[in-house]
Motif scaffolding. Structure first.
Motif, short mmCIF file in Angstrom:
data_model
loop_
_atom_site.label_atom_id
_atom_site.label_comp_id
_atom_site.label_asym_id
_atom_site.label_seq_id
_atom_site.Cartn_x
_atom_site.Cartn_y
_atom_site.Cartn_z
N GLN A 190 31.85 12.69 27.95
CA GLN A 190 30.37 13.70 29.32
C GLN A 190 29.61 13.83 28.54
OE1 GLN A 190 32.28 14.31 32.68
NE2 GLN A 190 33.54 12.62 31.85
N TYR A 191 28.11 14.18 29.52
CA TYR A 191 27.61 14.26 28.66
C TYR A 191 26.41 14.72 30.49
CZ TYR A 191 27.64 10.50 25.26
OH TYR A 191 27.88 9.66 24.53
N GLU A 192 25.33 16.36 29.47
CA GLU A 192 24.60 16.55 30.30
C GLU A 192 23.47 16.72 29.90
OE1 GLU A 192 26.46 20.61 29.78
OE2 GLU A 192 25.51 20.74 27.92
N GLU A 193 22.93 17.08 30.79
CA GLU A 193 20.94 16.77 30.52
C GLU A 193 20.59 18.02 30.48
OE1 GLU A 193 18.20 13.79 33.33
OE2 GLU A 193 18.39 15.61 34.49
N LYS A 194 19.21 18.09 30.01
CA LYS A 194 18.42 18.42 29.15
C LYS A 194 17.04 18.47 29.72
CE LYS A 194 17.53 22.87 26.04
NZ LYS A 194 17.17 23.02 24.65
N GLN A 195 16.33 19.48 30.36
CA GLN A 195 14.57 19.08 30.46
C GLN A 195 14.00 20.37 29.40
OE1 GLN A 195 14.07 19.30 34.35
NE2 GLN A 195 12.88 17.59 34.56
N ALA A 196 14.17 19.69 28.62
CA ALA A 196 12.78 20.54 27.60
C ALA A 196 11.53 20.85 27.93
CB ALA A 196 12.44 18.95 26.05
N VAL A 197 10.82 19.40 28.90
CA VAL A 197 9.51 19.44 29.49
C VAL A 197 9.87 19.25 30.91
CG1 VAL A 197 6.86 18.93 29.96
CG2 VAL A 197 8.59 19.47 27.00
N HIS A 215 -10.32 14.26 26.35
CA HIS A 215 -9.27 13.52 25.12
C HIS A 215 -7.81 13.58 25.29
CE1 HIS A 215 -12.40 14.14 21.91
NE2 HIS A 215 -12.84 12.68 22.30
N ILE A 216 -7.66 14.94 26.25
CA ILE A 216 -6.39 14.73 26.58
C ILE A 216 -5.71 14.73 27.99
CG2 ILE A 216 -3.59 15.67 25.98
CD1 ILE A 216 -4.74 17.15 23.10
N GLU A 217 -4.90 14.00 28.72
CA GLU A 217 -4.78 13.97 29.73
C GLU A 217 -3.64 13.72 29.90
OE1 GLU A 217 -7.29 10.77 31.22
OE2 GLU A 217 -8.99 12.06 32.07
N VAL A 218 -3.15 14.78 30.78
CA VAL A 218 -1.41 15.21 30.41
C VAL A 218 -1.25 15.34 31.97
CG1 VAL A 218 0.74 16.29 29.90
CG2 VAL A 218 -1.23 16.08 28.50
N ASP A 219 -0.38 14.46 32.76
CA ASP A 219 -0.10 14.39 34.48
C ASP A 219 1.68 14.54 34.76
OD1 ASP A 219 -0.36 14.56 37.42
OD2 ASP A 219 -0.62 12.55 37.49
N ARG A 220 1.75 15.57 35.28
CA ARG A 220 3.73 15.97 35.68
C ARG A 220 4.44 15.17 34.50
NH1 ARG A 220 3.09 12.28 41.27
NH2 ARG A 220 1.47 11.73 40.01
N LEU A 221 4.29 15.30 33.68
CA LEU A 221 4.99 14.87 32.09
C LEU A 221 6.46 16.13 31.90
CD1 LEU A 221 4.08 13.03 29.68
CD2 LEU A 221 3.80 14.76 28.18
N SER A 222 7.32 15.04 31.86
CA SER A 222 8.28 15.83 31.88
C SER A 222 9.09 15.21 30.58
CB SER A 222 9.17 15.27 33.01
OG SER A 222 9.07 16.02 34.10
N LYS A 223 10.62 15.53 30.14
CA LYS A 223 11.16 14.84 28.82
C LYS A 223 13.09 15.36 29.23
CE LYS A 223 12.04 12.91 24.90
NZ LYS A 223 12.14 10.77 25.35
N SER A 224 13.54 14.52 29.03
CA SER A 224 15.06 14.81 29.31
C SER A 224 15.55 14.64 28.34
CB SER A 224 15.52 14.62 30.33
OG SER A 224 14.79 15.70 31.58
N TYR A 225 16.89 15.14 27.97
CA TYR A 225 17.72 14.74 26.91
C TYR A 225 19.18 14.34 26.88
CZ TYR A 225 14.29 15.83 23.53
OH TYR A 225 12.91 15.38 22.16
N HIS A 226 20.38 13.60 27.02
CA HIS A 226 21.03 13.94 27.57
C HIS A 226 22.14 14.34 25.89
CE1 HIS A 226 20.20 11.03 30.82
NE2 HIS A 226 21.16 11.72 31.04
N ILE A 227 22.88 15.36 26.37
CA ILE A 227 23.36 16.29 25.10
C ILE A 227 24.79 16.27 25.65
CG2 ILE A 227 24.10 18.33 23.99
CD1 ILE A 227 21.44 19.63 25.36
N ALA A 228 25.84 16.09 24.38
CA ALA A 228 27.37 15.26 24.51
C ALA A 228 27.82 16.49 24.68
CB ALA A 228 27.88 15.19 23.22
N LYS A 229 28.70 16.77 26.14
CA LYS A 229 29.67 17.56 26.67
C LYS A 229 30.70 18.47 25.77
CE LYS A 229 30.38 20.52 30.48
NZ LYS A 229 30.23 21.20 32.24
N ARG A 230 31.51 18.22 25.30
CA ARG A 230 32.66 18.13 24.50
C ARG A 230 33.35 19.66 24.26
NH1 ARG A 230 33.37 16.22 18.38
NH2 ARG A 230 35.00 17.89 18.81
N GLU A 231 35.14 19.69 24.34
CA GLU A 231 35.97 21.22 24.25
C GLU A 231 35.88 20.81 23.08
OE1 GLU A 231 39.33 20.61 26.36
OE2 GLU A 231 39.05 19.63 28.14
#
Length: 267
Positions: free
Chosen positions: A33-40, A3-19
């Motif tokens: 400026q942004y940094e990438e965060k991989q949630a999955v 019923h569910i098939e997942v193959d090499r599933l990834s999810k990334s977000y771009h998070i603001a990077k500021r002083e």
């Protein structure tokens, strides 16, 4: 059949990077400026028809993000996902007719109308035959005890009552797959047991496939046959629930198990 098939599933977000401060805000406005965060991080698994599987992990492990991709709320960054043979994001309307979803912190009930009216609206939305609707409502009243608050609006329900009503609303149209994201947060033991009794029933009798996220190992013992543990977006463990106790018979908390699994992988 999967019923569910997942193959090499990834999810990334771009998070603001500021002083901090006003100057930092101005710098970010001029040159963001942004940094990438991989949630999955490239997870792979499949779930067969009629399975009841627990997604376990601490806050931030990637459980909710994965559920949102499986339900079509989020689009994956890479990899593939299929629910009942469909891409849940590209075929959201069709997918929604065949799945049920309960988020513990949110409700799908109409806030100011009686619960019974919510169910009648859902009956029309999903075009549920009258006989099926009546049969399911009888089941909900018998196992979940909805009859005592069916005439009350959602805003007047206790947390336990709302979760039970949400659970019933999610399977009123008899979906093939039910996704539950921390559905029992804040519930007392008695209400939890009633909810899990209901889930065991629909899994066994109606063969509804269940994927349940939680961070509480003890609550899942009598409900799920299989356990997937996520940590920092990776799958640390995917096997029968009994196996985890065989590996860590003395562990008392999820944290102990996760640390043990992490150490095993590192070596």
């Amino acid at each position: 059949m999967n019923h569910i098939e997942v193959d090499r599933l990834s999810k990334s977000y771009h998070i603001a990077k500021r002083e901090e401060g006003f100057l930092g805000a101005v710098k970010h406005l001029v040159s963001p400026q942004y940094e990438e965060k991989q949630a999955v991080k490239g997870i792979t698994f499949s779930i067969q028809e009629g399975e009841s599987v627990a997604f376990l992990g601490a806050n931030g492990a990637g459980k909710s993000t994965t559920i949102k991709m499986l339900t079509g709320i989020l689009k994956s960054t890479s990899g593939t996902v299929r629910v009942l043979g469909r891409d849940p994001f590209k075929e959201r309307m069709t997918n929604a007719k065949n799945i049920g979803v309960v988020f513990g912190q949110k409700t799908q009930l109409w806030w100011d109308i009686p619960i019974i009216d919510t169910f009648r609206l859902l009956k029309d939305i999903y075009e549920i035959p009258e006989a099926v609707y009546r049969k399911n409502m009888e089941l909900f009243m018998e196992i979940l005890g909805l009859e005592e608050f069916l005439q009350q609006p959602a805003r007047r329900l206790s947390l336990g009552q709302r979760v039970r009503a949400d659970m019933a609303a999610a399977i009123l149209h008899e979906p093939s797959v039910l996704f539950l994201d921390e559905p029992t947060i804040g519930l007392d033991v008695a209400v939890k047991q009633k909810v899990y009794e209901f889930l065991r029933y629909i899994n066994k009798e109606k063969r509804i496939t269940i994927l349940l996220t939680s961070h509480d190992l003890n609550d899942l013992e009598s409900l799920c046959q299989r356990l997937i543990i996520l940590e920092a977006g990776n799958i640390l463990f995917d096997d029968g629930l009994k196996k985890i106790y065989d590996l860590y018979p003395k562990a008392e908390t999820l944290e102990e198990i996760v640390i043990g699994l992490f150490n095993r992988r590192a070596h």
